[in-house]
Design an enzyme around this catalytic site. Structure first.
Site, PDB file in Angstrom:
ATOM      1  N   LYS A   1       0.843  -1.208   0.000  1.00 48.29           N
ATOM      2  CA  LYS A   1       0.000   0.000   0.000  1.00 48.29           C
ATOM      3  C   LYS A   1       0.873   1.252   0.000  1.00 48.29           C
ATOM      4  CE  LYS A   1      -1.783   1.633   4.030  1.00 48.29           C
ATOM      5  NZ  LYS A   1      -1.466   3.060   4.219  1.00 48.29           N
ATOM      6  N   ASN A   2       1.882   1.253   0.868  1.00 49.47           N
ATOM      7  CA  ASN A   2       2.675   2.469   1.030  1.00 49.47           C
ATOM      8  C   ASN A   2       3.602   2.747  -0.147  1.00 49.47           C
ATOM      9  OD1 ASN A   2       1.373   2.786   3.412  1.00 49.47           O
ATOM     10  ND2 ASN A   2       3.126   2.371   4.738  1.00 49.47           N
TER      11      ASN A   2
ATOM     12  N   CYS B   1      -5.681  13.033  12.821  1.00 47.33           N
ATOM     13  CA  CYS B   1      -5.513  11.649  12.425  1.00 47.33           C
ATOM     14  C   CYS B   1      -5.579  10.764  13.647  1.00 47.33           C
ATOM     15  CB  CYS B   1      -4.169  11.490  11.746  1.00 47.33           C
ATOM     16  SG  CYS B   1      -3.765   9.814  11.384  1.00 47.33           S
TER      17      CYS B   1
ATOM     18  N   ARG C   1      -0.027  14.282  12.804  1.00 44.69           N
ATOM     19  CA  ARG C   1       0.587  14.171  11.487  1.00 44.69           C
ATOM     20  C   ARG C   1       0.761  15.529  10.821  1.00 44.69           C
ATOM     21  NH1 ARG C   1      -1.156   8.605   8.383  1.00 44.69           N
ATOM     22  NH2 ARG C   1       0.709   7.561   9.014  1.00 44.69           N
TER      23      ARG C   1
ATOM     24  N   ASP D   1       4.477   0.609  12.075  1.00 42.81           N
ATOM     25  CA  ASP D   1       3.248  -0.014  11.567  1.00 42.81           C
ATOM     26  C   ASP D   1       3.045  -1.434  12.100  1.00 42.81           C
ATOM     27  OD1 ASP D   1       2.667   2.264  10.204  1.00 42.81           O
ATOM     28  OD2 ASP D   1       3.152   1.497   8.209  1.00 42.81           O
TER      29      ASP D   1
ATOM     30  N   ARG E   1      -8.479  -0.311   4.614  1.00 48.28           N
ATOM     31  CA  ARG E   1      -7.533   0.645   4.026  1.00 48.28           C
ATOM     32  C   ARG E   1      -6.225  -0.042   3.666  1.00 48.28           C
ATOM     33  NH1 ARG E   1      -5.916   4.411   7.986  1.00 48.28           N
ATOM     34  NH2 ARG E   1      -4.491   4.888   6.325  1.00 48.28           N
TER      35      ARG E   1
HETATM   36  C1  UD1 Z   1       4.382   6.724   6.343  1.00 46.14           C
HETATM   37  C2  UD1 Z   1       3.511   5.505   6.165  1.00 46.14           C
HETATM   38  C3  UD1 Z   1       2.964   5.044   7.510  1.00 46.14           C
HETATM   39  C4  UD1 Z   1       4.100   4.836   8.493  1.00 46.14           C
HETATM   40  C5  UD1 Z   1       5.008   6.063   8.560  1.00 46.14           C
HETATM   41  C6  UD1 Z   1       6.259   5.850   9.396  1.00 46.14           C
HETATM   42  C7  UD1 Z   1       2.568   5.803   3.964  1.00 46.14           C
HETATM   43  C8  UD1 Z   1       1.352   6.041   3.152  1.00 46.14           C
HETATM   44  N1  UD1 Z   1       2.397   5.839   5.290  1.00 46.14           N
HETATM   45  O1  UD1 Z   1       3.559   7.753   6.873  1.00 46.14           O
HETATM   46  O2  UD1 Z   1       2.269   3.833   7.314  1.00 46.14           O
HETATM   47  O3  UD1 Z   1       3.571   4.598   9.769  1.00 46.14           O
HETATM   48  O4  UD1 Z   1       5.450   6.419   7.224  1.00 46.14           O
HETATM   49  O5  UD1 Z   1       6.976   4.759   8.934  1.00 46.14           O
HETATM   50  O6  UD1 Z   1       3.628   5.546   3.451  1.00 46.14           O
HETATM   51  N2  UD1 Z   1       6.221  14.416  10.832  1.00 46.14           N
HETATM   52  C9  UD1 Z   1       6.306  15.741  11.174  1.00 46.14           C
HETATM   53  N3  UD1 Z   1       6.217  16.668  10.185  1.00 46.14           N
HETATM   54  C10 UD1 Z   1       6.073  16.320   8.867  1.00 46.14           C
HETATM   55  C11 UD1 Z   1       6.005  14.943   8.541  1.00 46.14           C
HETATM   56  C12 UD1 Z   1       6.069  14.008   9.550  1.00 46.14           C
HETATM   57  O7  UD1 Z   1       6.441  16.089  12.349  1.00 46.14           O
HETATM   58  O8  UD1 Z   1       6.011  17.203   8.018  1.00 46.14           O
HETATM   59  C13 UD1 Z   1       6.272  13.401  11.909  1.00 46.14           C
HETATM   60  C14 UD1 Z   1       4.956  12.627  11.997  1.00 46.14           C
HETATM   61  O9  UD1 Z   1       4.014  13.303  12.774  1.00 46.14           O
HETATM   62  C15 UD1 Z   1       5.404  11.344  12.631  1.00 46.14           C
HETATM   63  C16 UD1 Z   1       6.812  11.134  12.039  1.00 46.14           C
HETATM   64  O10 UD1 Z   1       7.225  12.408  11.580  1.00 46.14           O
HETATM   65  O11 UD1 Z   1       5.501  11.496  14.008  1.00 46.14           O
HETATM   66  C17 UD1 Z   1       6.856  10.128  10.907  1.00 46.14           C
HETATM   67  O12 UD1 Z   1       6.038  10.574   9.851  1.00 46.14           O
HETATM   68  P1  UD1 Z   1       6.303  10.173   8.344  1.00 46.14           P
HETATM   69  O13 UD1 Z   1       7.568   9.400   8.227  1.00 46.14           O
HETATM   70  O14 UD1 Z   1       6.157  11.391   7.537  1.00 46.14           O
HETATM   71  O15 UD1 Z   1       5.094   9.212   8.072  1.00 46.14           O
HETATM   72  P2  UD1 Z   1       4.060   9.252   6.883  1.00 46.14           P
HETATM   73  O16 UD1 Z   1       4.766   9.543   5.615  1.00 46.14           O
HETATM   74  O17 UD1 Z   1       2.898  10.083   7.276  1.00 46.14           O
END
Ligand code: UD1
Length: 448
Positions: free
Chosen positions: A22-23, A116, A121, A306, A398
């Site tokens: 999915k990711n 979320c 997020r 995850d 999902r």
């Molecule tokens: C992706 C995955 C999700 C997984 C996560 C971490 C997809 C669709 N989803 O989510 O399943 O759990 O990686 O492996 O690929 N953060 C910030 N600011 C930002 C972006 C992120 O503070 O601009 C923080 C988030 O709140 C979180 C951490 O960084 O605490 C990790 O987020 P991120 O790696 O961005 O995860 P996703 O891309 O949302």
């Protein structure tokens, strides 16, 4: 509304194949909007999040067709640059369309992704990275308007945290920017490499994906490409844990064992016999799982956040006390309260979860709080005595393709029931929630 009904204590046996990741599929579908022409994406899982991504593509003016697990995206006529609020809310990771739309049209309009179930997020890292690439942002009433009046320009960008989504957005936006982008402290997840492979197949010049420094030499335009999405490492981990919790013997085929590198030692520590060969991982579980002293979630190649809820479920029946520390998301223990309903002994303090293993779980009516937390409840139901009813199945859909069929193929007693149909056919609706009084078949492999 649908629910999953499980009669637990069936020992899982057999072999399964997991669906595509999915990711990986989500950013690759976004990338198909950036690549001008037709892209053919194979091994694209049939999941509600993927359907949401396809709706965004259609809204942007792409022609989308699905044939089984293959999705064809023709972005030739793409004209849109806005993702409306409703579509943004359908899929939490829709922010990954930002880089693709900006790269293709030089502007984008999105709503701030709403709150979320696993934390706020924020998207500050995405916004910071886009600004480095020459993107201007105007924000009004939750609507984000991005524009790059001078076009996107390569830059040196350092992420303060290796965010998966922000790394993907940089790859997408920088692929057709003028000049070279160097991204430091990039996420190293296999899904990043898969996205880079697709983009390179479309004519991009990306090097270093999978490492923490990625170099992207911008090219004027991309064309469509054929690509096969990598197997879903989180789904594979989930089914291995299902085997572990049911004294099972299962093989998951067509996986990349290296992608499960952080889970396999944990399963061994739990007493499972693991065999890895080529694209197979086989598990043979002990009569009782052992506790795992300490597991910390970390960015890849560390233990995946995850899989945290799923491991929590497994450790509820381990012999001894286990500790998990969640380092990625700040509120990812919503499953804990639901696991208590099975008789699990769990306490949560901030980012730390302490799980005192119990000898048996008892089936319970529970509600999925989120995607992985929801499947953790299914895992608990598989191991529990008696009947479990899991509601909130839309969360599970999902990220898992027909999990009830797959689990049934391994010998589980799992049904998906549409509550509306059930109500219509039942004289006494309350029967659905009555305790299970079905006679258990005697002993043997099937019923522990
Ligand atoms: C992706 C995955 C999700 C997984 C996560 C971490 C997809 C669709 N989803 O989510 O399943 O759990 O990686 O492996 O690929 N953060 C910030 N600011 C930002 C972006 C992120 O503070 O601009 C923080 C988030 O709140 C979180 C951490 O960084 O605490 C990790 O987020 P991120 O790696 O961005 O995860 P996703 O891309 O949302």
């Amino acid at each position: 509304m649908e629910k999953i009904v499980i009669h637990g204590q069936k020992r899982l046996r057999g072999e399964i194949e997991t669906h595509g990741s999915k990711n990986s599929a989500l950013p690759i579908l976004a990338a198909a909007a950036l690549a001008n022409g037709e892209s053919v994406i194979h091994n694209c899982p049939r999941l509600s999040d993927v359907d949401a991504a396809l709706r965004i593509l259609t809204h942007l003016g792409c022609r989308v067709r699905r044939e089984g697990h293959t999705v064809l995206v023709d972005s030739t006529g793409m004209h849109g640059y806005e993702v409306p609020d409703k579509l943004m809310r359908e899929m939490r990771s829709s922010v990954v369309f930002l880089g693709a739309i900006l790269g293709r049209t030089g502007r984008a309009k999105l709503c701030t992704p709403g709150g979320c179930e696993i934390g706020l997020r924020p998207i500050d890292l995405h916004l910071f990275a886009m600004e480095q690439l020459g993107v201007r942002l105007q924000e009004a009433g939750g609507l984000l308007e991005f524009s790059a009046p001078q076009g996107l320009a390569g830059a040196r960008i350092t992420l303060s945290f290796p965010s998966v989504g922000a790394t993907e957005n940089v790859l997408l936006a920088a692929a057709t920017a003028k000049g070279t982008t160097v991204l430091y402290n990039a996420a190293r997840e296999p899904e990043i490499s898969d996205l880079a492979d697709f983009l390179n197949g479309c004519g991009a010049h990306i090097q270093g994906a999978g490492d923490s420094t990625i170099v992207i030499d911008g090219v004027p335009r991309l064309h469509g490409a054929n690509h096969t999405v990598i197997p879903d490492r989180i789904a594979a981990s989930t089914y291995l844990l299902a085997g572990a919790m049911t004294q099972g013997r299962i093989c998951v085929k067509d996986v990349v064992p290296a992608h499960l590198g952080a889970l396999l030692p944990v399963l061994r520590e739990m007493g499972c016999d693991m065999t890895v060969s080529g694209r197979w991982v086989c598990l043979s579980a002990p009569p009782r799982l052992k506790r795992v002293k300490m597991t910390r979630t970390m960015p890849y190649p560390g233990f995946p956040t995850d899989v945290q809820a799923l491991l929590s479920a497994a450790l509820t029946i381990a012999d001894g006390t286990s500790v998990i520390v969640e380092n990625i998301f700040e509120s990812r223990y919503k499953h804990a309260a639901e696991l208590l309903r099975f008789g699990a002994k769990i306490s949560v303090e901030g980012r730390v979860e302490v799980i005192e293993g119990v000898e048996r779980l008892m089936g319970a009516p529970v509600t999925a709080p989120d995607l992985r937390g929801g499947f953790a409840l299914v895992l608990a139901g598989l191991a529990a005595h008696g009947k479990t009813v899991v509601r909130g199945v839309e969360h599970i859909d999902r990220g898992y393709e027909s999990p009830e069929l797959l689990l049934r193929s391994l010998g589980a007693d799992v049904q998906r029931i549409c509550e509306d149909e059930e109500r219509a056919t039942q004289k006494k609706p309350a029967d659905a929630e009555k305790p299970d009084v079905r006679p258990q078949s005697a002993g043997g492999e099937e019923n522990r």
